[in-house]
Design an enzyme around this catalytic site. Structure first.
Site, PDB file in Angstrom:
ATOM      1  N   LYS A 120       0.833  -1.210   0.000  1.00 52.46           N
ATOM      2  CA  LYS A 120       0.000   0.000   0.000  1.00 52.46           C
ATOM      3  C   LYS A 120       0.868   1.261   0.000  1.00 52.46           C
ATOM      4  CE  LYS A 120      -2.227   1.562   3.654  1.00 52.46           C
ATOM      5  NZ  LYS A 120      -3.155   1.671   4.795  1.00 52.46           N
ATOM      6  N   ASP A 138      -6.805   1.290   0.873  1.00 52.48           N
ATOM      7  CA  ASP A 138      -6.849   1.360   2.337  1.00 52.48           C
ATOM      8  C   ASP A 138      -8.269   1.038   2.792  1.00 52.48           C
ATOM      9  OD1 ASP A 138      -8.330   3.588   1.684  1.00 52.48           O
ATOM     10  OD2 ASP A 138      -7.254   4.950   3.027  1.00 52.48           O
TER      11      ASP A 138
END
Length: 211
Positions: A120, A138
């Site tokens: 991420k 997220d």
């Protein structure tokens, strides 16, 4: 959800916010890397408060490495998990200095090899610092993608792969920011603000609220 509806959703989000960016404060790829590393399980607001004091003092791998773990902790101790984050940032600075001439690499494998940097974080840096069409999923993006029907998936990687598949190229660079902001301010976790949502009529969420 059919592709026309997806394009309509993305077009509306783009019209409302043509040039979205992260809410983290940064002025270089390295500052962004540090800020995103610090933002895990913390709010952007709390990270900005810390980095607004840290970056004027130290905003290069050498300068932050020179602070040492304890010195860095003094700046970031208001952020959750600051002990582990301080150690990771210092280790990452050492690797950047020794292996990358103190330059943040524009390369996924090299980024993910840095302590504290997962998929991420690497996606955020590649997208926001270098303009890659990557999509960092997220909790906000996971929720919005599933709730609206835009790109459902059982886990973040499924959602990421679905978004990469169904989002047309013209939207790919910015979709990460649109969905985060939409999840942060409109399609919030407990009670989505459907009544003030610009894509409510296109959204396939069955339990819409009036507010």
């Amino acid at each position: 959800m059919n592709q026309k509806k997806r394009i309509d959703i993305l077009s509306r989000l783009r019209n409302e916010n043509p040039h979205p960016t992260t809410e983290l404060n940064f002025s270089s790829p390295f500052e962004l890397l540090v800020a995103v590393t610090l933002s895990a399980q913390a709010t952007d607001v709390s990270v900005n408060k810390a980095t607004d004091k840290l970056f004027p003092v130290a905003n290069t791998p050498e300068a932050i490495y020179a602070l040492g773990v304890d010195g860095l902790k003094e700046y970031i101790k208001t952020i959750g998990l600051y002990n582990a984050k301080a150690e990771n940032v210092i280790k990452a600075c050492k690797i950047l200095i020794e292996q990358h001439n103190s330059i943040v690499p524009e390369n996924r494998e090299a980024l993910e090899a840095l302590p504290g940097v997962g998929r991420k974080t690497a996606n955020v840096v590649l997208n926001t610092a270098f303009g890659w069409p990557t999509i960092a999923v997220d909790t906000h993006i996971f929720r919005v993608s599933n709730r609206t029907g835009l790109a459902p998936g059982k886990n973040v990687l499924e959602v990421e792969n679905k978004l990469l598949k169904v989002v047309p190229a013209e939207f790919k660079v910015d979709v990460h920011h649109w969905l985060i902001l939409h999840g942060r301010y409109t399609c919030v976790a407990r009670k989505p603000r459907c009544g003030s949502c610009i894509i409510e009529d296109l959204c396939e969420f069955k339990e819409k609220t009036e507010h």
